[in-house]
Design a protein around this motif. Structure first.
Motif, PDB file in Angstrom:
ATOM      1  N   SER A 202      55.124  16.280 101.855  1.00 26.32           N
ATOM      2  CA  SER A 202      54.565  14.945 101.891  1.00 26.32           C
ATOM      3  C   SER A 202      53.689  14.612 100.687  1.00 26.32           C
ATOM      4  O   SER A 202      52.610  15.163 100.527  1.00 26.32           O
ATOM      5  CB  SER A 202      53.728  14.796 103.165  1.00 26.32           C
ATOM      6  OG  SER A 202      52.753  13.819 102.991  1.00 26.32           O
ATOM      7  N   PRO A 203      54.160  13.700  99.832  1.00 21.51           N
ATOM      8  CA  PRO A 203      53.362  13.275  98.678  1.00 21.51           C
ATOM      9  C   PRO A 203      52.030  12.683  99.124  1.00 21.51           C
ATOM     10  O   PRO A 203      51.052  12.724  98.398  1.00 21.51           O
ATOM     11  CB  PRO A 203      54.241  12.203  98.028  1.00 21.51           C
ATOM     12  CG  PRO A 203      55.629  12.491  98.502  1.00 21.51           C
ATOM     13  CD  PRO A 203      55.473  13.049  99.875  1.00 21.51           C
ATOM     14  N   ASP A 204      52.011  12.113 100.333  1.00 19.21           N
ATOM     15  CA  ASP A 204      50.774  11.586 100.884  1.00 19.21           C
ATOM     16  C   ASP A 204      49.729  12.671 101.031  1.00 19.21           C
ATOM     17  O   ASP A 204      48.589  12.524 100.576  1.00 19.21           O
ATOM     18  CB  ASP A 204      51.040  10.988 102.274  1.00 19.21           C
ATOM     19  CG  ASP A 204      51.316   9.506 102.189  1.00 19.21           C
ATOM     20  OD1 ASP A 204      51.804   9.069 101.128  1.00 19.21           O
ATOM     21  OD2 ASP A 204      51.044   8.799 103.185  1.00 19.21           O
ATOM     22  N   LEU A 205      50.131  13.761 101.681  1.00 18.91           N
ATOM     23  CA  LEU A 205      49.208  14.878 101.859  1.00 18.91           C
ATOM     24  C   LEU A 205      48.814  15.452 100.500  1.00 18.91           C
ATOM     25  O   LEU A 205      47.656  15.765 100.265  1.00 18.91           O
ATOM     26  CB  LEU A 205      49.850  15.972 102.711  1.00 18.91           C
ATOM     27  CG  LEU A 205      49.697  15.849 104.229  1.00 18.91           C
ATOM     28  CD1 LEU A 205      50.375  17.013 104.913  1.00 18.91           C
ATOM     29  CD2 LEU A 205      48.219  15.819 104.605  1.00 18.91           C
ATOM     30  N   ASP A 206      49.804  15.587  99.608  1.00 17.10           N
ATOM     31  CA  ASP A 206      49.527  16.043  98.247  1.00 17.10           C
ATOM     32  C   ASP A 206      48.359  15.278  97.673  1.00 17.10           C
ATOM     33  O   ASP A 206      47.361  15.852  97.235  1.00 17.10           O
ATOM     34  CB  ASP A 206      50.728  15.772  97.323  1.00 17.10           C
ATOM     35  CG  ASP A 206      51.839  16.791  97.487  1.00 17.10           C
ATOM     36  OD1 ASP A 206      51.910  17.426  98.551  1.00 17.10           O
ATOM     37  OD2 ASP A 206      52.639  16.934  96.551  1.00 17.10           O
ATOM     38  N   ARG A 207      48.496  13.972  97.697  1.00 16.93           N
ATOM     39  CA  ARG A 207      47.493  13.119  97.046  1.00 16.93           C
ATOM     40  C   ARG A 207      46.146  13.176  97.755  1.00 16.93           C
ATOM     41  O   ARG A 207      45.101  13.176  97.108  1.00 16.93           O
ATOM     42  CB  ARG A 207      47.998  11.674  96.984  1.00 16.93           C
ATOM     43  CG  ARG A 207      48.930  11.426  95.796  1.00 16.93           C
ATOM     44  CD  ARG A 207      49.159   9.941  95.597  1.00 16.93           C
ATOM     45  NE  ARG A 207      50.041   9.397  96.619  1.00 16.93           N
ATOM     46  CZ  ARG A 207      51.361   9.316  96.485  1.00 16.93           C
ATOM     47  NH1 ARG A 207      51.939   9.736  95.377  1.00 16.93           N
ATOM     48  NH2 ARG A 207      52.093   8.816  97.455  1.00 16.93           N
ATOM     49  N   THR A 208      46.192  13.207  99.085  1.00 22.88           N
ATOM     50  CA  THR A 208      44.929  13.233  99.819  1.00 22.88           C
ATOM     51  C   THR A 208      44.169  14.527  99.557  1.00 22.88           C
ATOM     52  O   THR A 208      42.981  14.504  99.224  1.00 22.88           O
ATOM     53  CB  THR A 208      45.172  13.078 101.332  1.00 22.88           C
ATOM     54  OG1 THR A 208      45.987  11.935 101.544  1.00 22.88           O
ATOM     55  CG2 THR A 208      43.858  12.907 102.060  1.00 22.88           C
ATOM     56  N   PHE A 209      44.867  15.654  99.680  1.00 22.42           N
ATOM     57  CA  PHE A 209      44.193  16.927  99.434  1.00 22.42           C
ATOM     58  C   PHE A 209      43.703  17.000  97.995  1.00 22.42           C
ATOM     59  O   PHE A 209      42.585  17.447  97.731  1.00 22.42           O
ATOM     60  CB  PHE A 209      45.122  18.102  99.745  1.00 22.42           C
ATOM     61  CG  PHE A 209      45.182  18.464 101.204  1.00 22.42           C
ATOM     62  CD1 PHE A 209      44.029  18.786 101.909  1.00 22.42           C
ATOM     63  CD2 PHE A 209      46.388  18.499 101.877  1.00 22.42           C
ATOM     64  CE1 PHE A 209      44.072  19.136 103.253  1.00 22.42           C
ATOM     65  CE2 PHE A 209      46.450  18.850 103.225  1.00 22.42           C
ATOM     66  CZ  PHE A 209      45.294  19.163 103.912  1.00 22.42           C
ATOM     67  N   ALA A 210      44.533  16.556  97.058  1.00 23.28           N
ATOM     68  CA  ALA A 210      44.129  16.584  95.649  1.00 23.28           C
ATOM     69  C   ALA A 210      42.888  15.720  95.451  1.00 23.28           C
ATOM     70  O   ALA A 210      41.942  16.112  94.773  1.00 23.28           O
ATOM     71  CB  ALA A 210      45.268  16.102  94.759  1.00 23.28           C
ATOM     72  N   ALA A 211      42.889  14.548  96.079  1.00 19.75           N
ATOM     73  CA  ALA A 211      41.743  13.644  95.949  1.00 19.75           C
ATOM     74  C   ALA A 211      40.474  14.320  96.460  1.00 19.75           C
ATOM     75  O   ALA A 211      39.401  14.192  95.863  1.00 19.75           O
ATOM     76  CB  ALA A 211      42.003  12.353  96.708  1.00 19.75           C
ATOM     77  N   LEU A 212      40.591  15.057  97.542  1.00 16.99           N
ATOM     78  CA  LEU A 212      39.410  15.667  98.163  1.00 16.99           C
ATOM     79  C   LEU A 212      38.983  16.961  97.484  1.00 16.99           C
ATOM     80  O   LEU A 212      37.947  17.530  97.832  1.00 16.99           O
ATOM     81  CB  LEU A 212      39.680  15.926  99.643  1.00 16.99           C
ATOM     82  CG  LEU A 212      39.801  14.671 100.515  1.00 16.99           C
ATOM     83  CD1 LEU A 212      40.217  15.041 101.926  1.00 16.99           C
ATOM     84  CD2 LEU A 212      38.476  13.900 100.535  1.00 16.99           C
ATOM     85  N   SER A 213      39.761  17.410  96.497  1.00 18.87           N
ATOM     86  CA  SER A 213      39.425  18.682  95.859  1.00 18.87           C
ATOM     87  C   SER A 213      38.349  18.519  94.792  1.00 18.87           C
ATOM     88  O   SER A 213      37.934  19.485  94.178  1.00 18.87           O
ATOM     89  CB  SER A 213      40.673  19.291  95.229  1.00 18.87           C
ATOM     90  OG  SER A 213      41.039  18.559  94.071  1.00 18.87           O
ATOM     91  N   ASP A 214      37.890  17.304  94.575  1.00 17.74           N
ATOM     92  CA  ASP A 214      36.844  17.070  93.566  1.00 17.74           C
ATOM     93  C   ASP A 214      35.535  16.655  94.236  1.00 17.74           C
ATOM     94  O   ASP A 214      35.525  15.736  95.059  1.00 17.74           O
ATOM     95  CB  ASP A 214      37.323  15.980  92.609  1.00 17.74           C
ATOM     96  CG  ASP A 214      36.313  15.741  91.493  1.00 17.74           C
ATOM     97  OD1 ASP A 214      36.551  16.208  90.370  1.00 17.74           O
ATOM     98  OD2 ASP A 214      35.272  15.101  91.768  1.00 17.74           O
ATOM     99  N   PRO A 215      34.429  17.335  93.872  1.00 18.31           N
ATOM    100  CA  PRO A 215      33.133  17.088  94.530  1.00 18.31           C
ATOM    101  C   PRO A 215      32.653  15.648  94.367  1.00 18.31           C
ATOM    102  O   PRO A 215      32.076  15.089  95.306  1.00 18.31           O
ATOM    103  CB  PRO A 215      32.178  18.054  93.848  1.00 18.31           C
ATOM    104  CG  PRO A 215      32.878  18.530  92.625  1.00 18.31           C
ATOM    105  CD  PRO A 215      34.343  18.404  92.876  1.00 18.31           C
TER     106      PRO A 215
END
Lengths: 111, 111
Positions: A5-18
DNA sequence: AGAATAGTTAGCCATGACGGAAACTATTGG
DNA sequence: CCAATAGTTTCCGTCATGGCTAACTATTCT
């Protein structure tokens, strides 16, 4: 379980930055303009704006421009979907452990 | 809320890749060797190994080598912490909405 | 001992992420 | 109308990521 899921990709990636997590935290308290969001950080506006865009593309936040002010707000779905993904896994994993323990118990009773 | 956590950084980053999420899903069913993990993917072993390392550094999985086989297993904590972070936010966010609605109700009663 | 298996290391490449400065546009306050 | 404000665009540098191949080490099977 849907891992492609590209959605999950993007969400997790977004949350990986403080900084982005801090923005999310902040927006949980209510809508904020871009410059309000930038205040706590020692970061140039264009850099902050990039973070805002990443969050927006992930679906975690949305924003709307009125006059010269862009107001950002949190969006429930992405965060909830992400929680759901994790929750399913923690659950699967705990079911497995339970089975394992039940198995150990059976063995004990036999001997 | 702790947003300056390198732990969260690494966990979210680790989960932002579909192959790594698939590995996590797979390991929820039980421990697997590196080559067992590589089977479903059209990816060279060294590339897969990198993913395993990333997951290991994030604390999501652990691995141990016996003889020539490295066995990987899931680690509960990282996934649970990550779920907790998200859950706190969804909660904060819903509390705020509740307050907002209560406010609207009060206004209605007044007029 | 020799061959096969399992994993590992090293090095390479393309692409994307994150940061900045400078210059620009569009509103709004005086 | 002019100045200040809010955001935006462009472009640049650096470092991280994800993929590969080739070559290597360490075990295990025959």
């Amino acid at each position: 379980m849907a891992n492609y899921s590209p959605d999950l990709d993007r969400t997790f990636a977004a949350l990986s930055d403080p900084i982005r997590r801090a923005i999310v935290t902040r927006l949980c308290e209510g809508p904020r303009s871009v410059s309000e969001l930038s205040e706590p950080f020692e970061i140039a506006l264009p850099s902050l704006l990039k973070h805002v865009r990443v969050l927006e593309e992930s679906g975690l936040i949305s924003s709307e421009k009125t006059g010269r002010v862009r107001t950002c707000r949190i969006e429930r779905r992405a965060l909830q979907q992400t929680e759901a993904w994790i929750h399913r896994h923690v659950a699967t994993w705990e079911r497995r452990l339970d089975r394992l323990e039940a198995h150990v118990q059976r063995m004990k009773r036999k001997h």
